[in-house]
Write a protein that holds these residues in place. Structure first.
Motif, short mmCIF file in Angstrom:
data_model
loop_
_atom_site.label_atom_id
_atom_site.label_comp_id
_atom_site.label_asym_id
_atom_site.label_seq_id
_atom_site.Cartn_x
_atom_site.Cartn_y
_atom_site.Cartn_z
N LEU A 49 0.37 -18.97 -12.74
CA LEU A 49 1.93 -19.55 -13.11
C LEU A 49 2.68 -19.72 -11.77
CD1 LEU A 49 3.09 -16.83 -15.49
CD2 LEU A 49 3.10 -19.18 -16.03
N VAL A 50 3.65 -20.59 -11.88
CA VAL A 50 4.50 -20.82 -10.67
C VAL A 50 5.86 -20.43 -11.16
CG1 VAL A 50 5.74 -22.59 -9.29
CG2 VAL A 50 3.27 -22.57 -9.74
N ASP A 51 6.46 -19.31 -10.36
CA ASP A 51 7.51 -18.64 -10.84
C ASP A 51 8.98 -19.32 -10.14
OD1 ASP A 51 9.05 -16.55 -12.29
OD2 ASP A 51 9.11 -15.54 -10.37
N ILE A 52 9.73 -19.95 -10.79
CA ILE A 52 10.79 -20.76 -10.29
C ILE A 52 12.04 -19.85 -10.46
CG2 ILE A 52 12.09 -22.92 -10.23
CD1 ILE A 52 9.49 -23.88 -11.54
N VAL A 87 4.76 -22.88 -15.74
CA VAL A 87 5.68 -21.96 -15.01
C VAL A 87 6.46 -21.10 -15.51
CG1 VAL A 87 6.33 -24.35 -13.76
CG2 VAL A 87 7.72 -23.73 -15.87
N SER A 88 6.82 -20.15 -14.77
CA SER A 88 8.00 -18.98 -15.30
C SER A 88 9.34 -19.03 -14.87
CB SER A 88 7.22 -17.69 -14.98
OG SER A 88 7.13 -17.65 -13.61
N LEU A 101 13.41 -22.39 -20.87
CA LEU A 101 12.19 -22.32 -21.79
C LEU A 101 12.39 -23.87 -22.51
CD1 LEU A 101 12.82 -18.68 -23.41
CD2 LEU A 101 10.73 -19.56 -22.06
N GLY A 102 13.46 -24.35 -22.58
CA GLY A 102 13.80 -25.64 -23.38
C GLY A 102 13.19 -26.58 -22.65
N VAL A 107 7.44 -18.39 -19.65
CA VAL A 107 7.41 -17.00 -19.39
C VAL A 107 8.87 -16.76 -18.71
CG1 VAL A 107 6.65 -14.95 -17.91
CG2 VAL A 107 5.00 -16.65 -19.08
N VAL A 108 9.60 -15.72 -19.15
CA VAL A 108 10.94 -15.27 -18.39
C VAL A 108 10.46 -13.97 -17.59
CG1 VAL A 108 13.10 -14.43 -18.85
CG2 VAL A 108 12.49 -16.16 -20.40
N ASN A 109 10.62 -14.13 -16.16
CA ASN A 109 10.53 -13.20 -15.18
C ASN A 109 12.02 -12.62 -15.03
OD1 ASN A 109 9.50 -11.27 -13.56
ND2 ASN A 109 9.34 -12.95 -11.73
N ASP A 110 12.38 -11.42 -15.62
CA ASP A 110 13.89 -10.96 -15.64
C ASP A 110 13.74 -9.80 -14.65
OD1 ASP A 110 16.25 -9.87 -15.79
OD2 ASP A 110 16.21 -9.83 -18.23
N VAL A 111 14.21 -10.01 -13.22
CA VAL A 111 14.25 -9.00 -12.33
C VAL A 111 15.28 -7.86 -12.69
CG1 VAL A 111 14.10 -10.31 -10.60
CG2 VAL A 111 16.22 -9.97 -10.96
#
Length: 289
Positions: A49-52, A87-88, A101-102, A107-111
């Motif tokens: 995954l690439v986390d943006i 990607v996330s 997401l749209g 994936v949602v990476n929620d700090v």
């Protein structure tokens, strides 16, 4: 993406900050072409995954508005997903997560673990996507004041358990949840080392765990020179790789890193030697101070 969440092997999440002020790579990928090119390289290096992220969450950072955050991340997400890069989205805002997401994020990476925006659970539930719930106590500008614990591992585990319970109550399926201890977020260096040493206690929650130590300041302080100056971010890669492999050996589901290739290579060595597991440390086992 459910299969990825339940993957038996370690998942490597590559960091892509499209911000001017992130602690390690702020400004390097603010341009669309630079961001997309780096995301493609992270994927080619082995990132699952690439986390943006479009908003810096370094200690002391000021918040930006949701419109600015979305304008930074959405074009990058569209370009990378069109190129076949999973990607996330690294955000604590439901509005930004929904738009991401749209645009193709998976994936949602929620700090904030859902605390910053109560609508995030609905967005994740309706999308049916995985949700990384990180341990969090407050926004970046005041997180240093919140680093007080009776026992950091027990407290983090209990607070993550509350986030899980709230997500489940909101209708988020259990097989979409990943937890993250939030190294550096309302944590001192001692707290970070204690969490690292006692990671299996967090795994008792029963959910996949994402570990993100990459280039963080506590590694710089550990590697300080003779003059006491912390090692700069560019010199923390070997320490990052070491923490990542140790976390996986302790049972972490995945790691979030800037230098994907070095981490993937090190994990290949770990796997080739039989994927050895660490023996859980005892509480108060003496992590570095």
């Amino acid at each position: 993406m459910t299969d990825l969440v339940r993957a038996p092997g370690p998942v490597v999440m590559g960091v892509l900050n499209v911000t001017p002020d992130s602690f390690s790579d702020g400004g390097r990928y603010a341009d669309l072409d630079a961001a997309v090119g780096h995301g493609v390289r992270l994927r080619e290096a082995g990132a699952h995954l690439v986390d943006i992220g479009g908003e810096s969450t370094r200690p002391g950072a000021e918040r930006i508005d949701a419109v600015t955050e979305a304008e930074r991340v959405l074009p990058v997400i569209r370009e990378l997903t069109a190129a076949g890069v999973p990607v996330s989205i690294d955000t604590s805002r439901a509005r930004v997560a929904e738009a991401a997401l749209g645009a193709g994020a998976a994936v949602v990476n929620d700090v904030s673990g859902g605390l910053a925006d109560p609508d995030m659970a609905r967005v994740v539930r309706d999308a049916g996507c995985p949700w990384v719930l990180m341990h969090w106590r407050g926004h970046s500008r005041k997180m240093r004041d919140l680093a007080s614990y009776t026992d950091v591992v027990t407290d983090v585990r209990d607070e993550l358990g509350q986030r899980i319970d709230e997500a489940l109550a909101a209708g988020v399926p259990a097989d979409r949840i990943v937890v993250d201890p939030g190294l550096g977020f309302a944590k001192t260096a001692v707290h970070n080392w204690e969490l690292s040493a006692r990671l299996p206690e967090l795994l008792d929650l029963g959910y996949p765990l994402l570990f993100g130590a990459s280039r963080k300041s506590y590694l710089g302080r550990l590697l300080a020179g003779a003059d006491g100056a912390p090692r700069p971010t560019a010199g923390r890669e070997a320490a990052t790789v070491a923490t990542s492999v140790l976390a996986v050996a302790a049972g972490a589901w995945g790691v979030r890193v800037h230098d994907v290739r070095a981490t993937v290579d090190a994990l290949a060595v770990w796997a080739a030697t039989g994927s050895p597991r660490l023996v859980p440390a005892r509480a108060g086992g003496g992590p570095p101070t």
